[in-house]
Design a protein around this motif. Structure first.
Motif, PDB file in Angstrom:
ATOM      1  N   PHE A   1      39.151  -4.792   5.960  1.00  0.00           N
ATOM      2  CA  PHE A   1      38.046  -3.978   5.820  1.00  0.00           C
ATOM      3  C   PHE A   1      37.031  -4.701   5.225  1.00  0.00           C
ATOM      4  O   PHE A   1      35.888  -4.584   5.589  1.00  0.00           O
ATOM      5  N   THR A   2      37.310  -5.335   3.924  1.00  0.00           N
ATOM      6  CA  THR A   2      36.246  -6.004   3.146  1.00  0.00           C
ATOM      7  C   THR A   2      35.589  -7.104   3.915  1.00  0.00           C
ATOM      8  O   THR A   2      34.149  -7.321   3.864  1.00  0.00           O
ATOM      9  N   TRP A   3      36.378  -8.028   4.537  1.00  0.00           N
ATOM     10  CA  TRP A   3      35.936  -9.109   5.085  1.00  0.00           C
ATOM     11  C   TRP A   3      35.043  -8.571   6.451  1.00  0.00           C
ATOM     12  O   TRP A   3      34.154  -9.168   6.774  1.00  0.00           O
ATOM     13  N   ALA A   4      35.640  -7.742   7.273  1.00  0.00           N
ATOM     14  CA  ALA A   4      34.842  -7.298   8.464  1.00  0.00           C
ATOM     15  C   ALA A   4      33.375  -6.498   7.886  1.00  0.00           C
ATOM     16  O   ALA A   4      32.397  -6.789   8.360  1.00  0.00           O
ATOM     17  N   ALA A   5      33.424  -5.744   6.658  1.00  0.00           N
ATOM     18  CA  ALA A   5      32.235  -5.350   6.093  1.00  0.00           C
ATOM     19  C   ALA A   5      31.118  -6.387   5.777  1.00  0.00           C
ATOM     20  O   ALA A   5      29.999  -6.236   5.967  1.00  0.00           O
ATOM     21  N   LEU A   6      31.668  -7.348   4.927  1.00  0.00           N
ATOM     22  CA  LEU A   6      30.873  -8.376   4.453  1.00  0.00           C
ATOM     23  C   LEU A   6      30.376  -9.270   5.680  1.00  0.00           C
ATOM     24  O   LEU A   6      29.330  -9.440   5.703  1.00  0.00           O
ATOM     25  N   ALA A   7      31.225  -9.263   6.810  1.00  0.00           N
ATOM     26  CA  ALA A   7      30.414 -10.088   7.993  1.00  0.00           C
ATOM     27  C   ALA A   7      29.091  -9.136   8.607  1.00  0.00           C
ATOM     28  O   ALA A   7      28.286  -9.777   8.905  1.00  0.00           O
ATOM     29  N   LEU A   8      29.539  -8.004   8.673  1.00  0.00           N
ATOM     30  CA  LEU A   8      28.496  -7.074   9.243  1.00  0.00           C
ATOM     31  C   LEU A   8      27.425  -7.133   8.306  1.00  0.00           C
ATOM     32  O   LEU A   8      26.211  -7.066   8.518  1.00  0.00           O
ATOM     33  N   VAL A   9      27.626  -6.929   6.968  1.00  0.00           N
ATOM     34  CA  VAL A   9      26.345  -7.173   6.131  1.00  0.00           C
ATOM     35  C   VAL A   9      25.724  -8.449   6.190  1.00  0.00           C
ATOM     36  O   VAL A   9      24.360  -8.427   6.193  1.00  0.00           O
ATOM     37  N   LEU A  10      26.478  -9.675   6.162  1.00  0.00           N
ATOM     38  CA  LEU A  10      25.625 -10.642   6.431  1.00  0.00           C
ATOM     39  C   LEU A  10      25.029 -10.878   7.789  1.00  0.00           C
ATOM     40  O   LEU A  10      23.728 -11.509   7.642  1.00  0.00           O
ATOM     41  N   PHE A  11      25.385 -10.346   8.829  1.00  0.00           N
ATOM     42  CA  PHE A  11      24.769 -10.148  10.046  1.00  0.00           C
ATOM     43  C   PHE A  11      23.491  -9.364   9.914  1.00  0.00           C
ATOM     44  O   PHE A  11      22.352  -9.858  10.477  1.00  0.00           O
ATOM     45  N   ALA A  12      23.695  -8.200   9.327  1.00  0.00           N
ATOM     46  CA  ALA A  12      22.575  -7.345   9.118  1.00  0.00           C
ATOM     47  C   ALA A  12      21.412  -8.114   8.205  1.00  0.00           C
ATOM     48  O   ALA A  12      20.274  -7.829   8.677  1.00  0.00           O
ATOM     49  N   ALA A  13      21.848  -8.789   7.240  1.00  0.00           N
ATOM     50  CA  ALA A  13      20.960  -9.339   6.256  1.00  0.00           C
ATOM     51  C   ALA A  13      20.189 -10.580   7.083  1.00  0.00           C
ATOM     52  O   ALA A  13      18.769 -10.630   6.868  1.00  0.00           O
ATOM     53  N   GLU A  14      20.461 -11.238   7.974  1.00  0.00           N
ATOM     54  CA  GLU A  14      20.072 -12.200   8.689  1.00  0.00           C
ATOM     55  C   GLU A  14      18.865 -11.461   9.664  1.00  0.00           C
ATOM     56  O   GLU A  14      18.106 -12.289   9.941  1.00  0.00           O
ATOM     57  N   THR A  15      19.368 -10.412  10.398  1.00  0.00           N
ATOM     58  CA  THR A  15      18.360  -9.669  11.002  1.00  0.00           C
ATOM     59  C   THR A  15      17.031  -9.197  10.492  1.00  0.00           C
ATOM     60  O   THR A  15      16.005  -9.159  10.502  1.00  0.00           O
ATOM     61  N   MET A  16      17.475  -8.856   9.002  1.00  0.00           N
ATOM     62  CA  MET A  16      16.128  -8.407   8.096  1.00  0.00           C
ATOM     63  C   MET A  16      15.425  -9.489   7.669  1.00  0.00           C
ATOM     64  O   MET A  16      14.118  -9.280   7.504  1.00  0.00           O
ATOM     65  N   ALA A  17      16.029 -10.605   7.360  1.00  0.00           N
ATOM     66  CA  ALA A  17      15.337 -11.768   6.833  1.00  0.00           C
ATOM     67  C   ALA A  17      15.733 -12.912   7.562  1.00  0.00           C
ATOM     68  O   ALA A  17      16.605 -13.792   7.066  1.00  0.00           O
TER      69      ALA A  17
END
Length: 143
Positions: free
Chosen positions: A6-22
């Motif tokens: 769960f942690t690695w899946a969440a981290l991947a999603l957070v990193l992809f979301a951060a890429e869309t924001m910046a």
């Protein structure tokens, strides 16, 4: 579900979301590394946390190097390379001096903007060609 998966899946999603924001194509590659670690932890249970973190660091480094080597150099070249560098876009223009060049410094008017110029001493009204720019000072030569 296991916490590490769960942690690695969440981290991947957070990193992809951060890429869309910046956007900057940096977090994207870290996200890919997190996805690979997620898949490894999902398929091979029992990988120690230290090994997971080490794998993420190594894969992040590798993915960023892949981006720098193969993708960054293949970006499209602009048809207007001086678009956001206004002083560089003026190189080659021929304009009259608005204020003569005295002791190497003068002024020209281009459209509605005044520009400081540097070059050989010339009288007001002399025609000059812009040959370069240093910051916001245009380098000129007599025509």
């Amino acid at each position: 579900m296991r916490w590490d998966v769960f942690t690695w899946a969440a981290l991947a999603l957070v990193l992809f979301a951060a890429e869309t924001m910046a956007p900057g194509a940096f977090m994207l590659w870290l996200g890919f590394a997190a996805v690979v670690v997620f898949l490894g932890v999902l398929l091979i249970p029992g990988i120690p946390l230290l090994a997971q973190a080490a794998a993420f660091i190594v894969l992040s480094f590798i993915s960023i190097q892949v981006y720098r080597k193969w993708f960054r150099g293949r970006e499209r070249q602009s048809d207007q390379p001086a678009l956001n560098r206004r002083a560089a876009a003026l190189v080659g223009r021929v304009v009259p001096l608005e204020r003569g060049i005295v002791q190497g410094h003068g002024r020209v008017q281009i459209a509605d903007a005044y520009w400081d110029v540097a070059g050989p001493d010339l009288p007001t009204g002399a025609t000059v060609r812009i040959v370069g720019a240093e910051g916001m000072t245009l380098q000129v030569e007599a025509v």
